[in-house]
Design an enzyme around this catalytic site. Sequence first.
Site: not given
Length: 313
Positions: A230, A259, A277
């Site tokens: 993360r 994000e 991601h």
Amino acid sequence: MAKILITHGAPREGFSVFEGHDVIMPPHLSAFSMEELARYIEDADGVVAFGKLPGEIIRRGKKLKIIANYGAGYDGVDVKAAAECGVPVTNTPDAVTQDTAELALGLMLSVSRRIGELNLRLRKEAPESLFGMGRNMGRSLMGATLGIIGCGRIGCLTAQMAKAFGMRVLGYSRHGADPAFVIPASMDEILQQADIVSLHCPLTEETRGLMGKREFSMMKEGALLINTARGAVIDEEALLEAMECGRIAGAGLDVYPDEPHINPALLRHDRIVCVPHIGTNTEQTRFLMARTCALQILDALSGKRPENIVNGL
């Protein structure tokens, strides 16, 4: 017939087992707004949650029997609020393991062999300035020490893959690292010894900002950092400072604190490889994640206890 709310427009094939139920889902590659979620969740029996699902939304689901989190990391779902409402939250840890470990190794290769950097330079610079014996030297993974921080499913599989490259693997986990996969070590020992540090820990209040100024100052000069966990596990400003002073030679990042927004300084840095991601972003894994969530919801609707409940219910 149950009502199933799917918060984002994912490929539908994995949800085909919902046939006969009322499925509410936005168009492909789009997402419901918070206002839409607040409306649709009121009479939903189950939710497949992608990303953020705050408590004020969950509390509106008076019929909710389950929230199936689409992924292993469930920090976007207010699991405490769900527990207070008596709603189990599940995740999909097995479905994401292979692809995320593969990406961690891919980022290691890209950063250590300067693949991302040199790909961009070939497109912007005169090619003849880049070819030649002794130019653009990278590093071998063979013989390097890899430090795994977070030795769950993904961390352990990453360790197994790294050993196939001839790496020595140290591992740290708050619950203890399994010596079958890694050489157990403290986090400080990993920072001091590892040529590459790879992060695989969940985002919690304890791990938020886990990699900060102190930690970067302890790392071997010229070490590399990989993050497929993360984004908020890293203090990005501390990473950039460590890169600028030469303490850290490169980084491979798949995740970011805010994000889809990314710190522009990360994107400008030649030695930082950034991807959007994509840790679980393959057709096979996305199907498996969807199917896992769907079966968890069907279990809960039929009165069975679904697998991988994360909030203790």
